[in-house]
Write a protein that holds these residues in place. Structure first.
Motif, PDB file in Angstrom:
ATOM      1  N   UNK A  37       0.814  -1.120   0.025  1.00 27.59           N
ATOM      2  CA  UNK A  37       0.079  -0.015   0.071  1.00 27.59           C
ATOM      3  C   UNK A  37       0.918   1.215  -0.119  1.00 27.59           C
ATOM      4  N   UNK A  38       0.369   2.275  -0.352  1.00 28.89           N
ATOM      5  CA  UNK A  38       1.059   3.753  -0.168  1.00 28.89           C
ATOM      6  C   UNK A  38       0.108   4.544   0.408  1.00 28.89           C
ATOM      7  N   UNK A  39       0.843   5.315   1.536  1.00 32.96           N
ATOM      8  CA  UNK A  39      -0.038   6.198   2.248  1.00 32.96           C
ATOM      9  C   UNK A  39       0.634   7.431   2.296  1.00 32.96           C
ATOM     10  N   UNK A  40      -0.321   8.658   2.649  1.00 38.41           N
ATOM     11  CA  UNK A  40       0.389   9.914   2.708  1.00 38.41           C
ATOM     12  C   UNK A  40       0.358  10.566   4.161  1.00 38.41           C
ATOM     13  N   UNK A  41       1.173  11.206   4.667  1.00 34.02           N
ATOM     14  CA  UNK A  41       1.031  11.928   5.827  1.00 34.02           C
ATOM     15  C   UNK A  41       1.344  13.151   5.453  1.00 34.02           C
ATOM     16  N   UNK A  42       0.237  14.001   5.166  1.00 32.23           N
ATOM     17  CA  UNK A  42       0.100  15.145   4.593  1.00 32.23           C
ATOM     18  C   UNK A  42       0.306  16.288   5.575  1.00 32.23           C
ATOM     19  N   UNK A  43       1.447  17.148   5.439  1.00 29.84           N
ATOM     20  CA  UNK A  43       1.567  18.022   6.654  1.00 29.84           C
ATOM     21  C   UNK A  43       1.164  19.257   6.196  1.00 29.84           C
ATOM     22  N   UNK A  44       1.042  20.306   7.302  1.00 39.56           N
ATOM     23  CA  UNK A  44       0.377  21.703   6.969  1.00 39.56           C
ATOM     24  C   UNK A  44       1.505  22.499   6.602  1.00 39.56           C
ATOM     25  N   UNK A  45       2.629  22.031   6.805  1.00 38.90           N
ATOM     26  CA  UNK A  45       3.706  22.794   6.527  1.00 38.90           C
ATOM     27  C   UNK A  45       4.960  22.638   6.928  1.00 38.90           C
ATOM     28  N   UNK A  46       6.279  22.544   6.347  1.00 41.79           N
ATOM     29  CA  UNK A  46       7.185  21.887   6.669  1.00 41.79           C
ATOM     30  C   UNK A  46       7.933  22.651   8.076  1.00 41.79           C
ATOM     31  N   UNK A  47       7.512  24.028   8.070  1.00 43.16           N
ATOM     32  CA  UNK A  47       8.284  24.836   9.120  1.00 43.16           C
ATOM     33  C   UNK A  47       7.256  25.257  10.014  1.00 43.16           C
ATOM     34  N   UNK A  48       6.213  24.715  10.155  1.00 47.04           N
ATOM     35  CA  UNK A  48       4.915  25.216  10.798  1.00 47.04           C
ATOM     36  C   UNK A  48       5.546  25.109  12.553  1.00 47.04           C
ATOM     37  N   UNK A  49       5.015  26.008  13.433  1.00 50.42           N
ATOM     38  CA  UNK A  49       5.502  25.881  14.850  1.00 50.42           C
ATOM     39  C   UNK A  49       4.801  24.693  15.309  1.00 50.42           C
ATOM     40  N   UNK A  50       3.799  24.238  15.059  1.00 50.86           N
ATOM     41  CA  UNK A  50       3.305  22.845  15.714  1.00 50.86           C
ATOM     42  C   UNK A  50       2.908  22.129  14.217  1.00 50.86           C
ATOM     43  N   UNK A  94      -6.581  16.580  -5.472  1.00 50.28           N
ATOM     44  CA  UNK A  94      -5.187  17.435  -5.633  1.00 50.28           C
ATOM     45  C   UNK A  94      -4.240  16.714  -6.060  1.00 50.28           C
ATOM     46  N   UNK A  95      -3.043  17.331  -6.621  1.00 52.81           N
ATOM     47  CA  UNK A  95      -1.899  16.849  -6.799  1.00 52.81           C
ATOM     48  C   UNK A  95      -1.127  16.960  -5.605  1.00 52.81           C
ATOM     49  N   UNK A  96      -0.582  16.308  -4.756  1.00 52.67           N
ATOM     50  CA  UNK A  96       0.106  16.670  -3.611  1.00 52.67           C
ATOM     51  C   UNK A  96       1.406  16.591  -4.129  1.00 52.67           C
ATOM     52  N   UNK A  97       2.366  17.361  -3.345  1.00 56.62           N
ATOM     53  CA  UNK A  97       3.658  17.604  -3.261  1.00 56.62           C
ATOM     54  C   UNK A  97       4.462  16.409  -2.398  1.00 56.62           C
ATOM     55  N   UNK A  98       4.909  15.340  -3.062  1.00 59.07           N
ATOM     56  CA  UNK A  98       5.431  14.260  -2.309  1.00 59.07           C
ATOM     57  C   UNK A  98       6.936  14.533  -1.687  1.00 59.07           C
ATOM     58  N   UNK A  99       7.107  14.120  -0.598  1.00 54.48           N
ATOM     59  CA  UNK A  99       8.465  14.465   0.082  1.00 54.48           C
ATOM     60  C   UNK A  99       9.088  13.242   0.598  1.00 54.48           C
ATOM     61  N   UNK A 100       9.671  13.320   1.696  1.00 55.52           N
ATOM     62  CA  UNK A 100      10.671  12.010   1.834  1.00 55.52           C
ATOM     63  C   UNK A 100       9.784  10.737   2.210  1.00 55.52           C
ATOM     64  N   UNK A 124       5.812  11.521   3.484  1.00 59.61           N
ATOM     65  CA  UNK A 124       5.541  12.818   3.945  1.00 59.61           C
ATOM     66  C   UNK A 124       5.018  13.708   2.416  1.00 59.61           C
ATOM     67  N   UNK A 125       3.953  14.435   2.647  1.00 58.80           N
ATOM     68  CA  UNK A 125       3.389  15.171   1.625  1.00 58.80           C
ATOM     69  C   UNK A 125       2.681  16.458   2.085  1.00 58.80           C
ATOM     70  N   UNK A 126       2.777  17.373   1.018  1.00 59.89           N
ATOM     71  CA  UNK A 126       2.294  18.844   1.420  1.00 59.89           C
ATOM     72  C   UNK A 126       1.060  19.009   0.565  1.00 59.89           C
TER      73      UNK A 126
END
Length: 176
Positions: A37-50, A94-100, A124-126
């Motif tokens: 399977x493939x799953x996304x951990x979609x984050x609200x921003x790489x540098x967000x305080x929390x 949407x087309x997510x931006x895939x990270x590490x 990871x994704x945004x």
């Protein structure tokens, strides 16, 4: 974890044991391999305080009503990275931006009365924008949760991936 198959899928002869086994009639070697399977951990921003992640409330069984991360089974011959991008389009619109790549985790999935082994791959994704159009056939709603105080997820592999992602992001913000 077992499969229901008590007969050889090639010749139909009864099997002496559950897989992994070899059919004594035709010699066919039968295994129970984990489904990728493939799953996304979609984050609200790489540098967000929390750092927060996006979770979807499942609309269907198994585990309907529980929170999950976007994702699904890889199609035959589909690389998990490609499946992650496809699942982002299908489940979030949407087309997510895939990270590490975060990691792979062995888990289980109840399907048609069987408990199947799965190999869950997390990335990871945004989001490219703040617009999400969830598929109502798969998800009832979505919400953002703290990565370090996540609610219990529908599948244990998601809980483990969230912990690992939080640790990875903590280390990267500390410059290690």
């Amino acid at each position: 974890m077992t499969t229901k198959s008590a007969h050889c899928p090639r010749c139909g002869a009864p099997l002496a044991t559950h897989p992994p086994t070899t059919c004594t009639s035709c010699g066919y070697a039968l295994f129970v391999n984990a489904r990728p399977t493939a799953s996304l951990l979609v984050l609200d921003g790489p540098l967000a305080p929390e750092v927060r992640f996006l979770a979807l409330r499942r609309a269907m069984e198994p585990k309907a009503g529980l929170w999950e991360t976007p994702g699904g089974f890889c199609d035959g011959w589909e690389h998990p990275r490609d499946a992650a991008l496809r699942e982002g389009r299908e489940e979030l619109g949407v087309d997510v931006e895939l990270g590490d790549f975060v990691g792979m985790y062995i888990g289980e999935y109840d399907f048609q009365g069987e408990v199947l082994p799965v190999l869950d791959c997390f990335y990871l994704a945004w989001l490219p924008a703040d617009r999400i159009e969830i598929d109502p056939a798969e998800s009832l709603e979505y919400s953002w949760f703290s990565l370090v105080n996540a609610p219990p997820m529908a599948f244990s592999t998601m809980d483990r991936a969230l912990v690992d992602a939080a640790a990875r992001l903590t280390l990267s913000t500390l410059g290690q």
